[in-house]
Scaffold this active site. Structure first.
Site, mmCIF file in Angstrom:
data_model
loop_
_atom_site.group_PDB
_atom_site.id
_atom_site.type_symbol
_atom_site.label_atom_id
_atom_site.label_comp_id
_atom_site.label_asym_id
_atom_site.label_seq_id
_atom_site.Cartn_x
_atom_site.Cartn_y
_atom_site.Cartn_z
ATOM 1 N N GLU A 1 34.135 36.211 32.655
ATOM 2 C CA GLU A 1 34.163 35.910 34.092
ATOM 3 C C GLU A 1 33.273 34.721 34.453
ATOM 4 O O GLU A 1 32.607 34.697 35.484
ATOM 5 C CB GLU A 1 33.754 37.145 34.917
ATOM 6 C CG GLU A 1 34.786 38.258 34.866
ATOM 7 C CD GLU A 1 34.491 39.389 35.829
ATOM 8 O OE1 GLU A 1 33.571 39.253 36.665
ATOM 9 O OE2 GLU A 1 35.192 40.412 35.766
ATOM 10 N N GLY A 2 33.278 33.721 33.587
ATOM 11 C CA GLY A 2 32.477 32.523 33.803
ATOM 12 C C GLY A 2 31.199 32.597 32.999
ATOM 13 O O GLY A 2 30.272 33.327 33.365
#
Length: 812
Positions: free
Chosen positions: A499-500
């Site tokens: 998620e990043g």
């Protein structure tokens, strides 16, 4: 005349420093008064100064005049130096909302806004679900068995998850889902994650960024009515495929594409897309029945209009569709949750399989950013909070029952220090998490704050697990069913990366996106340039100039007075902590604004500066959240060490980050001057003192309300497994403590698992303790021995080549 000028100067400075929107009259009054004092002291005619001031006031007050003379001249230059904003960047900037982050960026946070949302709370239905199905599920899970024998959750656990609708927490009740709040969703994930990461991931992914949430926000009625009930019942297992081998952090650069075309489908010719993709790291892909897919849509034949490159698009594809390939499994480090690749080549999908239908073709990135603004604040932070609670619960207990040098290891200051970090970090993580969840339930979509939570809580997760491993020593090194730290510790990179990746999130998103979204004028200036709106640019420009002047006055004044001139929303022991947040917020805002002003479009590539400013913004938020939590909990005096540690550590991080920015300021001289203005007394923020650290260490090693608040929401095992044994030993040792002390004082010996039978016999016989106390002392030592023991395996159980004795050397 001099006194009049001094009074005017004071009034102007106060107006600049404390009104949220400074007027140009107060700004020019302050500057004119300051100049007038200098002017008069030099013996020059003051009337000349008044004429200059009057002329300046006239230019500023008459908008058409100031546009001709100032803003219109700057408008062309601003457009030329402004870096181009891609469509994906614009969509990311448009996603979500700003909230307390914008207040911190103002330099004068309005604390009423922070306290204006409801205190975190679960509904009766959510609490019942935690106490019932979640508790029951946790009891089914053995993380060692899952990761080393089954390589998956037990079949009965999977069926229970489906039957009790764990995969539908975000789906509204009208579609058969549980319809939980963000608080409820996170509480479920936290409790499961404190027992099994594999199970937590399996539950949290369908309730985060994926088909369910995309359908709820953007799906057609037909899509919602078909898929949401099936997802709620567990008839369909979803996954979402975004990451490609050539597009990881730069997901928008994915090479996967879908070509708009016509093709026969179910006996008739329909308009659709011929999609090819190669995706990896897709959680639940190995068992998914419906695949959410992101790809770039292209329309070379103009079947949908004149535009050829339509942009990123999201679709739902049943995995039984011809051409869909689900690859073999990946094995994520430290956890065996279901994850793997998916591929497809020229797979035809009808246009109505696009989420939202034809109208949503090309809007996929905007849809993803919208959902990520909320989802990123829930799941991974919940996992981090869970590990904070797990380490606080078990490490405090272990430090109390494990003896070395004739005393509990927790009594050594070398152990107390990491224990204090574990407690303080856990308190701060949960405070930030619950505050952000409250904002979500209040209708906010805090995209910057969700990025802060993802990056900074997963890093805190890494730190608490490292400290817990250090305290446990060899107990945590040897793997086995009774090692409750090894698997969570090995799985740290998963949370750091997904998620990043944290490096990207910190250096490019938190401040890079936060500066544009949270700044009161910067986005307006950029939008005016993009829209070629000179009038809007004039308003934004002069608003920005006034904002800088105001903070240039306020920040040094607060630095000089240590924040005493600012207001605290509360009285008592935490009041000065609020003032420190005010002071550093003003300093952060001024430093950030000047960096942006000096570097302009080049700032986009100054990732080291951006990362340090991200650190400052993140820790200002976490300090604020810790203060709010203390109030929400009823200001318990026994929690003061925790809130003091959390806020002191965050404020020290803010100060160090700002010092580092000023040390590497784009222009050397002004950087040094700013350091003197903003920090005239040098570094003022200190880490929590030893007394505070010892207090936190002590509360983790005793049964107290403070410890119970800190670990509330974690799964408390009653079984004879790793966590269950250490908690039973903890309770037994505390119960036997008076008897142990009596024995030590009377017989001058320390009871241990080796000598406890002999010692108890002597102590009872001599009347030092009662028989009941002797029984308690024996039980405490028996349980301690089980806790200290580590797992052993036969060569066959370990696998691989059998261990063999080395051959005996032949005598010469």
């Amino acid at each position: 005349m001099t006194w009049l000028l001094i009074i005017a100067l004071a009034v102007g400075l106060l107006a600049l420093a404390w009104f949220r929107t400074p007027s140009w009259l107060s700004a020019l009054l302050a500057l004119a008064a300051l100049a007038g004092t200098i002017w008069q002291s030099a013996g020059w005619p003051v009337v000349t100064l008044y004429a200059i001031t009057a002329a300046a006031l006239t230019v500023v007050a008459i908008r058409p005049l100031r546009r001709v003379l100032i803003s219109d001249r700057l408008f062309g230059w601003f457009k030329s130096v402004l870096p181009p904003i891609s469509d994906t960047e614009r969509e990311a900037l448009d996603a979500g909302t700003v909230w307390w982050d914008a207040e911190l960026f103002s330099g004068r946070p309005r604390w009423k806004k922070l306290f204006g949302i409801d205190k975190p709370a679960l509904s009766a239905e959510e609490q019942a679900f935690l106490d019932g199905p979640v508790e029951e599920l946790c009891g089914m899970l053995d993380e060692w068995q899952i990761n080393n024998e089954l390589m998956d959750l037990p079949p009965e656990a999977w069926q229970f998850i489906r039957d009790k609708r764990f995969l539908s927490m975000i789906i509204p009740k009208e579609y058969g889902g549980l319809g939980f709040s963000a608080q409820g969703n996170a509480a479920v994930v936290t409790k499961i994650a404190s027992r099994s990461l594999s199970a937590a991931v399996s539950v949290m992914v369908p309730n985060s960024l994926g088909p369910g949430e995309l359908l709820m926000h953007f799906g057609t009625d037909e899509q919602k009515n078909h898929y949401l009930p099936r997802l709620a019942r567990g008839e369909d297992i979803p996954c979402f495929a975004l990451t490609s081998p050539l597009a990881g952090s730069d997901a928008a650069a994915m090479p996967d594409e879908g070509i708009v075309c016509k093709q026969e489908f179910n006996g008739r010719e329909v308009l659709g897309l011929r999609v090819s993709w190669d995706k990896r790291y897709i959680t639940l892909a190995p068992v998914a029945s419906v695949l959410g897919l992101a790809f770039k849509a292209k329309d070379p034949d103009g079947l949908l209009g004149d535009k050829k490159n339509l942009g990123i698009t999201c679709a739902l594809i049943p995995t039984e569709t011809p051409g869909v390939e689900i690859g073999d499994r990946h094995r994520p480090g430290g956890s065996i949750f279901l994850n793997g690749p998916t591929r497809g080549q020229d797979v035809f999908i009808p246009l109505d399989w696009v989420i939202g239908g034809r109208e949503r073709v090309g809007q996929g990135w905007r849809m993803l950013m919208h959902c990520l603004a909320a989802g990123r604040a829930i799941s991974l932070p919940a996992q981090s909070v869970a590990n904070g609670k797990l380490t606080s619960m078990t490490t405090g207990a272990y430090a109390r029952v494990r003896y070395q040098f004739k005393q509990p290891i927790g009594q050594f200051e070398g152990i107390a220090e990491p224990l204090a970090r574990i407690g303080g970090e856990t308190y701060r993580m949960e405070a930030a998490h619950k505050l952000t969840l409250s904002a979500l339930d209040h209708g906010e979509k805090p995209v910057v704050l969700s990025a802060i939570l993802k990056a900074y809580l997963t890093e805190a997760n890494r730190r608490v697990l490292n400290d817990a491993m250090d305290v446990h020593g060899g107990k945590a090194v040897v793997e086995g069913p009774n090692n409750y730290l090894s698997i969570p510790w090995q799985s740290i990179p998963v949370a750091i990366t997904v998620e990043g990746a944290n490096i990207l999130t910190r250096s490019m998103i938190v401040f890079g996106q936060g500066a544009i979204r949270c700044h009161p004028w910067l986005l307006k200036e950029m939008e005016s340039a993009a829209d070629d709106d000179a009038a809007a640019f004039d308003r934004a420009l002069f608003g920005h100039i006034g904002f800088v002047i105001s903070n240039f006055v306020r920040a040094p004044l607060l630095g000089l007075t240590g924040g005493l001139l600012s207001r605290s929303p509360v009285s008592g022991p935490t009041a000065n902590l609020y003032r420190s947040v005010n002071r550093l917020s003003a300093a952060f805002t001024l430093v950030a604004d000047l960096c942006l002003l000096i570097l302009g479009g080049k700032f986009k590539f100054k990732e080291m500066l951006s990362g340090r400013l991200a650190d400052a913004l993140a820790h200002l938020y976490m300090a604020s959240a810790s203060l709010r939590r203390f109030e929400d909990d009823g200001r318990p005096a026994e929690d003061l060490p925790l809130v003091r540690w959390a806020v002191a550590d965050s404020l020290k991080q803010v100060e160090e980050a700002l010092y580092a920015v000023l040390h590497n300021f784009p222009v050397g001289g002004p950087g040094g001057l700013l350091r003197v203005l903003l920090f005239p007394w040098g570094r003022r923020q200190r880490s929590a003192d030893d007394r505070t650290c010892l207090a936190i260490s002590g509360l983790l090693q005793e049964q107290s309300e403070s410890r119970e608040r800190l670990i509330a929401g974690a799964y408390i095992s009653s079984q004879d497994d790793g966590t269950g044994l250490v908690l039973k030993a903890f309770e037994a040792v505390l119960k036997a403590a008076p008897a142990e002390m009596a024995v030590r004082n009377a017989l001058k010996v320390v009871p241990s698992p080796v000598n406890v039978d002999e010692v108890v016999s002597k102590a009872v016989a001599s009347g030092v303790i009662t028989e009941e106390q002797g029984t308690d002392l024996k039980r405490a030592q028996e349980l301690t021995a089980k806790v200290i023991a580590v797992d052993e395996f036969t060569p066959g159980e370990i696998g691989g080549q059998q261990a063999m004795k080395p051959p005996m050397a032949k005598a010469s």
